[in-house]
Motif scaffolding. Structure first.
Motif, PDB file in Angstrom:
ATOM      1  N   THR A  28       0.852  -1.189   0.000  1.00 35.39           N
ATOM      2  CA  THR A  28       0.000   0.000   0.000  1.00 35.39           C
ATOM      3  C   THR A  28       0.888   1.240   0.000  1.00 35.39           C
ATOM      4  OG1 THR A  28      -1.738  -1.181   1.211  1.00 35.39           O
ATOM      5  CG2 THR A  28      -1.834   1.230   1.212  1.00 35.39           C
ATOM      6  N   VAL A  29       1.939   1.202   0.807  1.00 33.41           N
ATOM      7  CA  VAL A  29       2.905   2.307   0.848  1.00 33.41           C
ATOM      8  C   VAL A  29       3.590   2.491  -0.498  1.00 33.41           C
ATOM      9  CG1 VAL A  29       5.127   3.011   1.832  1.00 33.41           C
ATOM     10  CG2 VAL A  29       3.293   2.224   3.332  1.00 33.41           C
ATOM     11  N   ALA A  30       3.996   1.385  -1.118  1.00 36.02           N
ATOM     12  CA  ALA A  30       4.659   1.476  -2.424  1.00 36.02           C
ATOM     13  C   ALA A  30       3.754   2.147  -3.446  1.00 36.02           C
ATOM     14  CB  ALA A  30       5.070   0.082  -2.892  1.00 36.02           C
ATOM     15  N   ALA A  31       2.478   1.774  -3.445  1.00 35.75           N
ATOM     16  CA  ALA A  31       1.542   2.380  -4.388  1.00 35.75           C
ATOM     17  C   ALA A  31       1.396   3.873  -4.122  1.00 35.75           C
ATOM     18  CB  ALA A  31       0.182   1.681  -4.298  1.00 35.75           C
ATOM     19  N   TRP A  32       1.326   4.246  -2.857  1.00 36.07           N
ATOM     20  CA  TRP A  32       1.246   5.666  -2.523  1.00 36.07           C
ATOM     21  C   TRP A  32       2.520   6.403  -2.935  1.00 36.07           C
ATOM     22  CZ3 TRP A  32      -2.225   9.224  -1.410  1.00 36.07           C
ATOM     23  CH2 TRP A  32      -3.499   8.810  -1.040  1.00 36.07           C
ATOM     24  N   SER A  77       4.280   3.943   6.348  1.00 38.65           N
ATOM     25  CA  SER A  77       2.904   4.312   6.670  1.00 38.65           C
ATOM     26  C   SER A  77       2.300   5.067   5.498  1.00 38.65           C
ATOM     27  CB  SER A  77       2.871   5.201   7.921  1.00 38.65           C
ATOM     28  OG  SER A  77       1.660   5.935   7.997  1.00 38.65           O
ATOM     29  N   PRO A  78       1.208   4.562   4.898  1.00 33.67           N
ATOM     30  CA  PRO A  78       0.593   5.300   3.800  1.00 33.67           C
ATOM     31  C   PRO A  78       0.042   6.646   4.247  1.00 33.67           C
ATOM     32  CG  PRO A  78      -0.798   3.456   4.465  1.00 33.67           C
ATOM     33  CD  PRO A  78       0.510   3.295   5.174  1.00 33.67           C
ATOM     34  N   GLY A  79      -0.487   6.709   5.457  1.00 28.78           N
ATOM     35  CA  GLY A  79      -1.026   7.959   5.958  1.00 28.78           C
ATOM     36  C   GLY A  79       0.014   9.046   6.093  1.00 28.78           C
ATOM     37  N   LEU A  80       1.212   8.671   6.490  1.00 24.54           N
ATOM     38  CA  LEU A  80       2.295   9.635   6.620  1.00 24.54           C
ATOM     39  C   LEU A  80       2.950   9.937   5.280  1.00 24.54           C
ATOM     40  CD1 LEU A  80       3.890   8.243   9.910  1.00 24.54           C
ATOM     41  CD2 LEU A  80       2.528  10.330   9.665  1.00 24.54           C
ATOM     42  N   CYS A 198      -5.342   1.267   3.592  1.00 27.01           N
ATOM     43  CA  CYS A 198      -4.977  -0.073   3.120  1.00 27.01           C
ATOM     44  C   CYS A 198      -6.175  -0.841   2.575  1.00 27.01           C
ATOM     45  CB  CYS A 198      -4.334  -0.880   4.253  1.00 27.01           C
ATOM     46  SG  CYS A 198      -2.676  -0.313   4.729  1.00 27.01           S
ATOM     47  N   LEU A 199      -7.376  -0.398   2.916  1.00 29.71           N
ATOM     48  CA  LEU A 199      -8.595  -1.106   2.504  1.00 29.71           C
ATOM     49  C   LEU A 199      -9.329  -0.402   1.372  1.00 29.71           C
ATOM     50  CD1 LEU A 199      -9.956  -2.183   6.014  1.00 29.71           C
ATOM     51  CD2 LEU A 199      -8.545  -3.483   4.417  1.00 29.71           C
ATOM     52  N   GLU A 200      -8.683   0.523   0.701  1.00 30.86           N
ATOM     53  CA  GLU A 200      -9.279   1.194  -0.453  1.00 30.86           C
ATOM     54  C   GLU A 200      -9.037   0.357  -1.708  1.00 30.86           C
ATOM     55  OE1 GLU A 200      -9.329   5.932   0.462  1.00 30.86           O
ATOM     56  OE2 GLU A 200      -7.507   5.132  -0.410  1.00 30.86           O
ATOM     57  N   VAL A 201     -10.079  -0.229  -2.229  1.00 31.97           N
ATOM     58  CA  VAL A 201      -9.946  -1.096  -3.404  1.00 31.97           C
ATOM     59  C   VAL A 201      -9.788  -0.244  -4.667  1.00 31.97           C
ATOM     60  CG1 VAL A 201     -11.052  -2.875  -4.806  1.00 31.97           C
ATOM     61  CG2 VAL A 201     -11.301  -2.910  -2.328  1.00 31.97           C
ATOM     62  N   ASP A 202      -8.790  -0.600  -5.471  1.00 33.66           N
ATOM     63  CA  ASP A 202      -8.576   0.042  -6.779  1.00 33.66           C
ATOM     64  C   ASP A 202      -8.363   1.547  -6.679  1.00 33.66           C
ATOM     65  OD1 ASP A 202      -8.969  -2.511  -7.735  1.00 33.66           O
ATOM     66  OD2 ASP A 202     -11.018  -2.140  -8.391  1.00 33.66           O
ATOM     67  N   ARG A 203      -7.684   1.974  -5.635  1.00 33.68           N
ATOM     68  CA  ARG A 203      -7.380   3.406  -5.506  1.00 33.68           C
ATOM     69  C   ARG A 203      -6.507   3.869  -6.676  1.00 33.68           C
ATOM     70  NH1 ARG A 203      -7.356   7.736  -1.417  1.00 33.68           N
ATOM     71  NH2 ARG A 203      -6.452   9.450  -2.582  1.00 33.68           N
ATOM     72  N   PHE A 204      -5.614   2.994  -7.148  1.00 33.15           N
ATOM     73  CA  PHE A 204      -4.662   3.393  -8.175  1.00 33.15           C
ATOM     74  C   PHE A 204      -4.776   2.507  -9.419  1.00 33.15           C
ATOM     75  CE2 PHE A 204      -2.615   4.289  -4.007  1.00 33.15           C
ATOM     76  CZ  PHE A 204      -2.766   5.677  -4.052  1.00 33.15           C
ATOM     77  N   PRO A 205      -4.653   3.101 -10.618  1.00 30.17           N
ATOM     78  CA  PRO A 205      -4.864   2.357 -11.871  1.00 30.17           C
ATOM     79  C   PRO A 205      -3.592   1.759 -12.445  1.00 30.17           C
ATOM     80  CG  PRO A 205      -4.693   4.677 -12.367  1.00 30.17           C
ATOM     81  CD  PRO A 205      -4.527   4.557 -10.870  1.00 30.17           C
TER      82      PRO A 205
END
Length: 229
Positions: A28-32, A77-80, A198-205
């Motif tokens: 999730t962090v990597a995607a962010w 941390s994705p939030g940070l 972390c629970l957001e489905v398909d946030r990124f394409p």
């Protein structure tokens, strides 16, 4: 598609196609990081390796699990991370499970790293490739992390069925041990929004593809034209 689900220690041979899943929180962090503009992510095998890379490349951004530490620019941390501008930067990531799992299958012909935020794009990538056998590496808790297994099973279904209801899989992830530890502050280096992010489905394409570049394993985003194609 023959989907196989394995923990890191259960990998007795190198799979042809591997999807390494770490929902909370490495991938999730990597995607962010990519969403914040990172060009690539180097998956480090140890904290020492991450620090050595930082010493050779002072402009690279290092991040790790746990609390802030000397030599590291951010925490896992994705939030940070979502407030950091990473435009054009290289990120060096070392985590307890996710990066370990990716490096364990570095000799596979295709390695994808995934969480719920890139689930649809990852499934689309697998469909486009037409892979017959896919090994999903469940990285957390010695292969027992239900958030990772739920995500892996969801991606496997999405790879064969265009429409799959994510609700049950997300519920399992939300009730997992990792989610509880993050929510209760048992783990360090945590933002209050981490579980939700972390629970957001398909946030990124985009899917995230890891390949060997010289001695390094490097993760890059691979844009997918549509999550439902």
């Amino acid at each position: 598609m023959d989907a196989r689900f394995r923990g890191i220690t259960d990998l007795v041979e190198t799979p042809s196609v591997a999807v390494v899943v770490d929902v909370m929180r490495a991938f999730t962090v990597a995607a962010w990081a990519f969403a914040r503009g990172a060009e690539k992510i180097v998956l480090a095998g140890s904290l020492d390796e991450a620090l050595e890379l930082k010493a050779r490349h002072p402009d690279w951004v290092t991040l790790k699990d746990g609390p802030p530490a000397p030599g590291f620019d951010a925490v896992n941390s994705p939030g940070l991370l979502r407030s950091i501008d990473l435009g054009g930067r290289t990120v060096v990531q070392k985590t307890t499970a996710g990066t370990v799992g990716a490096l364990a299958v570095k000799d596979a012909s295709l390695v994808l790293c995934a969480g719920f935020v890139v689930a649809g794009a990852t499934a689309s990538f697998l469909r486009a490739r037409g892979s017959d056998t896919v090994t999903f590496v469940v990285t957390g808790e010695d292969g027992q992390a239900d958030e990772d297994l739920a995500c892996a099973q969801y991606i496997a279904l999405r790879a064969t069925e265009t429409v799959t209801d994510a609700a049950g899989f997300l519920r399992r992830a939300a009730e997992s041990r990792a989610a509880a530890e993050l929510a209760e502050g048992i783990r360090q280096g945590v933002h209050p929004d981490d579980v939700a992010l972390c629970l957001e489905v398909d946030r990124f394409p985009f899917a995230m593809v890891a390949t060997s570049e010289g001695p390094l394993m490097v993760l890059r985003p691979h844009a997918m034209p549509s999550l439902t194609d």
